[in-house]
Design an enzyme around this catalytic site. Structure first.
Site, PDB file in Angstrom:
ATOM      1  N   TYR A  43       0.907  -1.282  -0.032  1.00 50.45           N
ATOM      2  CA  TYR A  43       0.080  -0.005  -0.018  1.00 50.45           C
ATOM      3  C   TYR A  43       1.000   1.011   0.086  1.00 50.45           C
ATOM      4  O   TYR A  43       0.223   2.197  -0.346  1.00 50.45           O
ATOM      5  CB  TYR A  43      -0.911   0.012   1.267  1.00 50.45           C
ATOM      6  CG  TYR A  43      -0.486   0.538   2.425  1.00 50.45           C
ATOM      7  CD1 TYR A  43      -0.487   1.725   3.005  1.00 50.45           C
ATOM      8  CD2 TYR A  43       0.227  -0.727   3.297  1.00 50.45           C
ATOM      9  CE1 TYR A  43       0.175   2.205   4.150  1.00 50.45           C
ATOM     10  CE2 TYR A  43       0.766  -0.117   4.602  1.00 50.45           C
ATOM     11  CZ  TYR A  43       0.881   1.116   4.790  1.00 50.45           C
ATOM     12  OH  TYR A  43       1.385   1.740   6.044  1.00 50.45           O
ATOM     13  N   ASP A  93      -4.692  -4.004   3.401  1.00 48.64           N
ATOM     14  CA  ASP A  93      -3.874  -3.159   2.683  1.00 48.64           C
ATOM     15  C   ASP A  93      -3.285  -3.363   1.152  1.00 48.64           C
ATOM     16  O   ASP A  93      -3.113  -2.372   0.381  1.00 48.64           O
ATOM     17  CB  ASP A  93      -2.333  -3.241   3.510  1.00 48.64           C
ATOM     18  CG  ASP A  93      -2.557  -2.788   5.025  1.00 48.64           C
ATOM     19  OD1 ASP A  93      -3.583  -1.906   5.215  1.00 48.64           O
ATOM     20  OD2 ASP A  93      -1.644  -2.881   5.631  1.00 48.64           O
ATOM     21  N   HIS A 137      -9.107  -6.334   9.148  1.00 49.01           N
ATOM     22  CA  HIS A 137      -7.941  -5.630   8.823  1.00 49.01           C
ATOM     23  C   HIS A 137      -6.931  -6.743   8.327  1.00 49.01           C
ATOM     24  O   HIS A 137      -6.372  -6.339   7.090  1.00 49.01           O
ATOM     25  CB  HIS A 137      -7.135  -4.986  10.103  1.00 49.01           C
ATOM     26  CG  HIS A 137      -6.184  -4.057   9.443  1.00 49.01           C
ATOM     27  ND1 HIS A 137      -6.476  -2.977   8.796  1.00 49.01           N
ATOM     28  CD2 HIS A 137      -4.823  -3.986   9.621  1.00 49.01           C
ATOM     29  CE1 HIS A 137      -5.530  -2.116   8.478  1.00 49.01           C
ATOM     30  NE2 HIS A 137      -4.511  -2.726   9.119  1.00 49.01           N
ATOM     31  N   LYS A 138      -6.616  -7.655   8.832  1.00 45.00           N
ATOM     32  CA  LYS A 138      -5.750  -8.539   8.234  1.00 45.00           C
ATOM     33  C   LYS A 138      -5.956 -10.100   8.877  1.00 45.00           C
ATOM     34  O   LYS A 138      -6.768  -9.955   9.945  1.00 45.00           O
ATOM     35  CB  LYS A 138      -4.249  -8.588   8.744  1.00 45.00           C
ATOM     36  CG  LYS A 138      -3.638  -6.931   7.854  1.00 45.00           C
ATOM     37  CD  LYS A 138      -2.086  -6.864   8.516  1.00 45.00           C
ATOM     38  CE  LYS A 138      -1.567  -5.654   7.885  1.00 45.00           C
ATOM     39  NZ  LYS A 138      -0.154  -5.572   8.350  1.00 45.00           N
ATOM     40  N   TYR A 141      -4.881 -10.433  12.493  1.00 45.08           N
ATOM     41  CA  TYR A 141      -5.645  -9.719  13.111  1.00 45.08           C
ATOM     42  C   TYR A 141      -7.160 -10.033  13.215  1.00 45.08           C
ATOM     43  O   TYR A 141      -8.018  -9.271  12.851  1.00 45.08           O
ATOM     44  CB  TYR A 141      -5.394  -8.171  12.841  1.00 45.08           C
ATOM     45  CG  TYR A 141      -3.986  -7.635  12.969  1.00 45.08           C
ATOM     46  CD1 TYR A 141      -3.206  -8.194  14.225  1.00 45.08           C
ATOM     47  CD2 TYR A 141      -3.466  -6.948  12.081  1.00 45.08           C
ATOM     48  CE1 TYR A 141      -1.887  -7.817  14.370  1.00 45.08           C
ATOM     49  CE2 TYR A 141      -2.161  -6.328  12.161  1.00 45.08           C
ATOM     50  CZ  TYR A 141      -1.282  -6.895  13.173  1.00 45.08           C
ATOM     51  OH  TYR A 141       0.004  -6.486  13.422  1.00 45.08           O
ATOM     52  N   ASP A 148      -7.457   2.488   9.001  1.00 50.18           N
ATOM     53  CA  ASP A 148      -6.798   2.566   7.953  1.00 50.18           C
ATOM     54  C   ASP A 148      -7.370   1.598   7.130  1.00 50.18           C
ATOM     55  O   ASP A 148      -7.253   1.979   5.960  1.00 50.18           O
ATOM     56  CB  ASP A 148      -5.121   1.868   8.552  1.00 50.18           C
ATOM     57  CG  ASP A 148      -4.823   2.160   9.701  1.00 50.18           C
ATOM     58  OD1 ASP A 148      -5.432   2.691  10.657  1.00 50.18           O
ATOM     59  OD2 ASP A 148      -3.392   2.158   9.875  1.00 50.18           O
ATOM     60  N   ARG A 218      -3.159   9.784  12.094  1.00 49.39           N
ATOM     61  CA  ARG A 218      -2.920   9.493  10.769  1.00 49.39           C
ATOM     62  C   ARG A 218      -4.409   8.540  10.392  1.00 49.39           C
ATOM     63  O   ARG A 218      -4.710   8.503   9.340  1.00 49.39           O
ATOM     64  CB  ARG A 218      -1.726   8.687  10.140  1.00 49.39           C
ATOM     65  CG  ARG A 218      -1.744   8.227   8.761  1.00 49.39           C
ATOM     66  CD  ARG A 218      -0.311   8.212   8.280  1.00 49.39           C
ATOM     67  NE  ARG A 218       0.317   6.710   8.753  1.00 49.39           N
ATOM     68  CZ  ARG A 218       1.521   6.779   9.235  1.00 49.39           C
ATOM     69  NH1 ARG A 218       2.431   7.850   9.268  1.00 49.39           N
ATOM     70  NH2 ARG A 218       1.930   5.695   9.471  1.00 49.39           N
ATOM     71  N   GLY A 221      -6.937  10.602   9.412  1.00 49.61           N
ATOM     72  CA  GLY A 221      -6.826  11.051   7.968  1.00 49.61           C
ATOM     73  C   GLY A 221      -7.060   9.957   6.869  1.00 49.61           C
ATOM     74  O   GLY A 221      -7.688  10.373   5.943  1.00 49.61           O
ATOM     75  N   TRP A 222      -6.566   8.827   7.292  1.00 48.25           N
ATOM     76  CA  TRP A 222      -7.001   7.616   6.272  1.00 48.25           C
ATOM     77  C   TRP A 222      -8.459   7.620   6.271  1.00 48.25           C
ATOM     78  O   TRP A 222      -9.126   7.491   5.155  1.00 48.25           O
ATOM     79  CB  TRP A 222      -6.266   6.396   6.805  1.00 48.25           C
ATOM     80  CG  TRP A 222      -5.037   6.145   6.865  1.00 48.25           C
ATOM     81  CD1 TRP A 222      -4.330   5.502   8.062  1.00 48.25           C
ATOM     82  CD2 TRP A 222      -4.076   6.039   6.017  1.00 48.25           C
ATOM     83  NE1 TRP A 222      -3.063   5.028   7.489  1.00 48.25           N
ATOM     84  CE2 TRP A 222      -2.874   5.560   6.155  1.00 48.25           C
ATOM     85  CE3 TRP A 222      -4.251   6.437   4.461  1.00 48.25           C
ATOM     86  CZ2 TRP A 222      -1.725   5.670   5.421  1.00 48.25           C
ATOM     87  CZ3 TRP A 222      -3.179   6.567   3.679  1.00 48.25           C
ATOM     88  CH2 TRP A 222      -1.838   5.974   4.360  1.00 48.25           C
TER      89      TRP A 222
END
Length: 382
Positions: A43, A93, A137-138, A141, A148, A218, A221-222
């Site tokens: 990413y 990602d 997320h992954k 996880y 994100d 961040r 922001g993402w």
């Protein structure tokens, strides 16, 4: 440094980055450089190529298109398979770079980019989900949603479904934002927690809410860029969903702007300005600048918000964009990485967020700043 000097320095900076990077050795990917390993589909490079294609869109300078095409061509094989990418890793990602496949297919007509879109899209068909329907997320996880991940997955998902799949997954994408608002938004501040564990088993998760402890800049922001990019992709025929995402976007921006510093920037942990070790951070501020400026341009935010986006952009360049003693452009103030859990036992505390390395010339700061720069250029060019 005045605005004209900033513009000139940024253009020189872009040339410096491109002249010293290729798909195997991107100078902006410090995580790859530090690892000493072969570069993979990731990413971080995806964010940079998105910014480079935005520069092409704004300037029509073919060097940007050629660089992006050559970079992505290295990874994408003729049959649509992607070097170093495996669907079965189930890492959200890895969806992010696929946005560039859409752009490059539209710009070059290369069929292998169209095939590669399908390769990445297949990951979403079997991607593990929370019980409420959000992508993990992954795979490593389980039952976790991070802000994100909304940026990494949803803009591509919404655009692909709108353009190539008869809008079949659009409501699914929309509902994932709704779930995040329900589970991860703090009613008091209006900010969103970095992560959420549906199982409530992780040591960083609150036992009642499942949320992590703090509001990482961040991540905010993402998230707002995920909203504005997904809004750009959604078909307005989905009238209710379109209106609701617009409202969620403005609501999130309003909460963030409560904490904007007089410099125009924002802090690494956004609402803890006075905490020892906190600092004005580049990547999150640049993402928010971009989201605001793009949101105004597309009509998702009133024009009065524009000044806040400008302040964030020029505050960042004034604070952290410099020329080194060797005469090279340098962008500093970039948090290298921050996450939750993992072998590093990342606990989401203030001390954790303040402990992560702060670096220069890294794509997670550079790419958002360049994207915001393209929005500034659009305005200046009328």
């Amino acid at each position: 440094m005045d605005r004209q000097q900033t513009t000139t320095l940024l253009k020189n900076y872009i040339d410096f980055l491109l002249d010293n990077s290729d798909a195997q050795n991107p100078m902006w990917n410090i995580e790859k450089i530090n690892s000493g390993k072969v570069n993979k589909w990731n990413y971080i490079d995806g964010c940079m190529i998105t910014a480079i294609l935005a520069l092409y869109n704004q300037t029509s300078n073919k060097k940007y298109l050629d660089f992006a095409d050559t970079f992505m061509d290295y990874f994408v094989k003729e049959d649509g398979s992607i070097r170093t990418y495996e669907v079965e890793e189930y890492n959200i990602d890895h969806i992010n770079p696929a946005k560039n496949l859409i752009r490059l297919y539209e710009l070059t007509g290369k069929e292998k980019y169209r095939k590669a879109m399908e390769t990445v899209r297949r990951q979403l068909d079997t991607m593990p989900r929370t019980k409420e329907g959000n992508f993990w997320h992954k795979q490593i996880y389980p039952y976790q949603v991070w802000l994100d991940g909304l940026y990494m997955g949803q803009p591509f998902y919404m655009e692909y479904e709108t353009k190539y799949n008869g809008k079949k997954g659009c409501l699914d994408s929309y509902r994932q934002f709704v779930n995040v608002r329900k589970r991860m938004r703090d009613e008091k501040t209006g900010l969103y927690y970095h992560g959420y564990d549906e199982s409530r088993k992780m040591y960083w998760a609150d036992h009642e809410t499942g949320c992590s402890k703090n509001f990482w800049l961040r991540a905010q922001g993402w998230f707002v860029v995920a909203l504005v990019d997904t809004l750009e992709a959604i078909d307005e025929q989905l009238y209710y969903e379109y209106r609701m995402l617009r409202a969620q976007f403005q609501e999130a921006i309003d909460a963030i702007l409560t904490y904007q510093d007089t410099s125009g920037m924002l802090y690494q942990v956004i609402n803890e300005q006075e905490a020892e070790g906190n600092y004005l951070e580049t990547s999150g501020t640049a993402l928010i600048a971009y989201a605001i400026l793009k949101g105004v341009r597309l009509g998702f935010l009133p024009k009065r918000y524009e000044i806040h986006g400008e302040k964030a952009f020029f505050g960042t360049t004034q604070t952290y964009l410099k020329v080194s003693e060797e005469g090279r452009p340098v962008l500093g103030g970039i948090c290298l990485v921050a996450g939750l859990g993992g072998k590093e036992h990342r606990d989401g505390s203030l001390a954790y967020y303040f402990s992560e390395p702060v670096v220069e010339n890294e794509a997670k700061g550079v790419a958002p700043l360049l994207l915001a720069f393209t929005e500034i250029m659009r305005r200046n060019n009328g």
